[in-house]
Design an enzyme around this catalytic site. Structure first.
Site, short mmCIF file in Angstrom:
data_model
loop_
_atom_site.label_atom_id
_atom_site.label_comp_id
_atom_site.label_asym_id
_atom_site.label_seq_id
_atom_site.Cartn_x
_atom_site.Cartn_y
_atom_site.Cartn_z
N HIS A 311 1.61 -0.43 4.12
CA HIS A 311 2.40 -1.36 4.94
C HIS A 311 2.82 -0.63 6.20
CE1 HIS A 311 5.44 -4.26 6.12
NE2 HIS A 311 4.84 -5.09 5.31
N ASP A 368 1.60 -8.35 -1.40
CA ASP A 368 0.38 -9.07 -1.78
C ASP A 368 -0.26 -8.56 -3.05
OD1 ASP A 368 0.34 -10.89 0.35
OD2 ASP A 368 -0.32 -9.30 1.69
N1 ACO Z 1 -6.44 1.65 1.53
C1 ACO Z 1 -6.94 2.84 1.96
N2 ACO Z 1 -6.45 3.52 3.01
C2 ACO Z 1 -5.42 2.97 3.68
C3 ACO Z 1 -4.85 1.74 3.30
C4 ACO Z 1 -5.40 1.08 2.18
N3 ACO Z 1 -4.91 -0.08 1.77
N4 ACO Z 1 -3.86 1.42 4.15
C5 ACO Z 1 -3.79 2.43 5.04
N5 ACO Z 1 -4.73 3.37 4.75
C6 ACO Z 1 -4.93 4.65 5.43
C7 ACO Z 1 -5.63 4.46 6.77
O1 ACO Z 1 -7.03 4.53 6.64
C8 ACO Z 1 -5.03 5.61 7.54
O2 ACO Z 1 -5.68 6.79 7.12
P1 ACO Z 1 -5.88 8.03 8.17
O3 ACO Z 1 -4.50 8.46 8.55
O4 ACO Z 1 -6.65 9.03 7.39
O5 ACO Z 1 -6.66 7.46 9.32
C9 ACO Z 1 -3.60 5.69 7.05
O6 ACO Z 1 -3.64 5.17 5.72
C10 ACO Z 1 -2.62 4.89 7.89
O7 ACO Z 1 -3.14 3.57 7.98
P2 ACO Z 1 -2.90 2.58 9.20
O8 ACO Z 1 -3.98 1.55 9.22
O9 ACO Z 1 -2.66 3.37 10.43
O10 ACO Z 1 -1.55 1.93 8.76
P3 ACO Z 1 -0.99 0.66 9.41
O11 ACO Z 1 0.48 0.77 9.31
O12 ACO Z 1 -1.54 0.43 10.77
O13 ACO Z 1 -1.56 -0.52 8.50
C11 ACO Z 1 -1.85 -2.12 6.84
C12 ACO Z 1 -0.86 -1.20 7.57
C13 ACO Z 1 -2.65 -2.97 7.84
C14 ACO Z 1 -1.06 -3.06 5.96
C15 ACO Z 1 -2.81 -1.23 5.99
O14 ACO Z 1 -2.07 -0.46 5.09
C16 ACO Z 1 -3.85 -2.08 5.24
O15 ACO Z 1 -4.89 -2.42 5.82
N6 ACO Z 1 -3.59 -2.40 3.94
C17 ACO Z 1 -4.50 -3.23 3.19
C18 ACO Z 1 -4.32 -4.69 3.56
C19 ACO Z 1 -3.04 -5.26 3.04
O16 ACO Z 1 -2.67 -5.10 1.89
N7 ACO Z 1 -2.35 -6.00 3.93
C20 ACO Z 1 -1.09 -6.69 3.58
C21 ACO Z 1 0.06 -6.04 4.29
S1 ACO Z 1 1.57 -6.81 3.81
C22 ACO Z 1 1.59 -8.23 4.70
O17 ACO Z 1 1.09 -8.36 5.75
C23 ACO Z 1 2.26 -9.35 4.08
#
Ligand code: ACO
Length: 434
Positions: A311, A368
């Site tokens: 998140h 979620d």
């Molecule tokens: N699975 C694997 N790796 C992940 C995940 C995940 N679910 N989420 C983040 N990471 C990793 C990224 O690849 C990144 O790795 P790095 O530092 O080696 O490059 C690091 O964790 C940080 O990730 P970001 O994408 O920069 O985090 P951000 O805060 O931008 O994204 C998000 C948050 C979009 C929710 C992300 O965690 C994600 O895509 N999760 C899966 C989708 C999801 O569950 N969305 C629902 C969110 S809650 C809502 O909107 C109601």
């Protein structure tokens, strides 16, 4: 800046050979912000904050989140208390109008919701125009925008018409959602009934038919009500920011909410609940323990992510996921409600939370991760999950829109950019381009 912000010692910024003083403010929970609203005028510089992770786009008195400590409060009330003790309609009122309603206020609001729940008869034809198999989020965004033509917004909005619009949207989103489902399965539309309260009415419109009575299960009604409460607001998330962005141009409110729905649809936002179930089903079908999926989610050359994990704000367990997991335990242990996907989800969580990749990045289950399992237990088809999220989020979007239009000044949202394209070049006629 409003009087609600406390001014503290300014920040000093040194650029080239000059030092600038920038005001610093403190909010109600001691969160601090450097006010850069004069930065460009004073210095010629802008800030660069891709994804706005460090940018406060507004002041807001609606929702407080402390992502490091897993805290979420609506108007000061902890989410856990509201999920356990309140009802969605009461929480909607709280978000919209700032305080929990008294008996009379709640009765009037509920009555308004019931009376606004039908949509104009002529709108029924629209449902016939969508191809079979259309995604219900596409239908929802379209139908919500088209409410603007059936329920015109007056040029000058008085409090009564504003309240009517807000009530229409909170109520009609549920009718449109149920109608789009009925159309998708080729059954006649079921009108809302004055007999039922908000959530029961939605389930009745979804699942009853002229030849089949729907037996309401009180545990399911409570679980869906609680799920809507958990989704009702989440401060400046992607869809709410879209609502504020579109609303800042003073666009029609129905169109503004449609913009929020469009943003919510994406799989990195509200669309993730649907993706979680797809992921759990895939793991179930493959018969593994989810380890392979986790490896792919960790692999930087793959676009796969562990859906329902991570998140932007929570760097701890999302408090909403804690409540949902508890409800999954209650619902899925009822006779006839067992779901093998719940065991897979719990196992996946355990594996991920002991894996250094997820630990070091502070990736925990988000709202979620468990919500889809409750929706499945209620018989909601997977492609309707994000629609349920939208029904829950409606009071939040509207509260932010109200807060913005009632603020002292409405500034059109217009970020800047750093241009990285071609330098100046001159037009050449097509014959000279080879
Ligand atoms: N699975 C694997 N790796 C992940 C995940 C995940 N679910 N989420 C983040 N990471 C990793 C990224 O690849 C990144 O790795 P790095 O530092 O080696 O490059 C690091 O964790 C940080 O990730 P970001 O994408 O920069 O985090 P951000 O805060 O931008 O994204 C998000 C948050 C979009 C929710 C992300 O965690 C994600 O895509 N999760 C899966 C989708 C999801 O569950 N969305 C629902 C969110 S809650 C809502 O909107 C109601």
């Amino acid at each position: 800046m409003s009087k609600k912000l406390k001014t503290i010692a300014p920040a000093m910024l040194t650029l080239e050979d000059k030092t600038y003083s920038l005001p610093v403010f403190e909010g109600a929970e001691n969160e601090k912000a450097i006010d850069i609203s004069c930065l460009r005028n004073k210095t010629g510089y802008i800030t660069l904050d891709d994804g706005y992770g460090n940018t406060g786009s507004c002041e807001s008195a609606i929702t407080y989140i402390d992502g490091e400590n897993g805290i979420l409060r609506y108007r000061g009330y902890p989410i856990e208390e509201l999920a356990e003790q309140s009802r969605f309609v009461e929480v909607a009122y709280l978000l919209l109008y700032g305080n929990l309603p008294n008996h009379e206020q709640l009765e009037n609001f509920s009555k308004g919701l019931n009376e606004s729940s039908i949509i104009h008869e002529d709108m029924h034809h629209f449902f016939n125009g969508f191809p079979r198999g259309s995604h219900p989020m596409g239908i929802l965004a379209t139908m919500i925008a088209s409410l603007s033509t059936f329920y015109p917004v007056p040029d000058i909005m008085d409090p009564v018409s504003e309240m009517q619009i807000v009530t229409n949207l909170v109520s009609q989103v549920r009718t449109i959602a149920a109608f789009s489902y009925k159309k998708s399965i080729g059954e006649p539309l079921v009108y809302p009934s004055i007999k039922y309260k908000y959530v029961a009415n939605f389930l009745y419109m979804m699942f009853s038919s002229p030849v089949k009575d729907y037996q309401l299960d009180e545990d399911i009604v409570k679980a869906i009500d609680m799920l809507l409460i958990l989704h009702a607001d989440h401060e400046q998330n992607c869809s709410t920011s879209s609502v504020r962005m579109a609303g800042s141009s003073l666009a029609n409110i129905y169109a503004v909410i449609s913009a929020g729905i469009a943003a919510l649809w994406g799989q990195r936002h509200g669309g993730a609940n649907q993706e979680v179930i797809k992921m759990l089903q895939q793991i179930h079908a493959e018969g593994g323990d989810g380890g392979e999926f986790i490896n792919q989610a960790k692999d930087k050359s793959s676009t796969k992510r562990l859906m329902g994990f991570g998140h932007r704000v929570y760097k701890n367990y999302d408090p909403r996921a804690t409540v949902l997991k508890k409800y999954c335990d209650i619902i899925l242990n009822k006779p006839g409600f067992n779901d093998p996907l719940f065991d897979i989800a719990k196992r996946l969580e355990e594996v991920a939370l002991s894996d250094d990749y997820f630990i070091s990045r502070k990736l925990y289950p988000n709202v979620d991760f468990y919500s889809g399992l409750i929706l499945r237990a209620a018989g909601i088809p997977t492609n309707m999950f994000t629609v349920l999220f939208a029904i829950g989020r409606m009071p939040g979007w509207l509260s932010h829109w109200r807060e913005m239009i009632h603020s002292d000044q409405i500034t059109i949202h217009r970020p800047r950019q750093i241009y990285v394209g071609e330098p100046l070049r001159h037009y050449q006629p097509i014959e000279m381009r080879d």
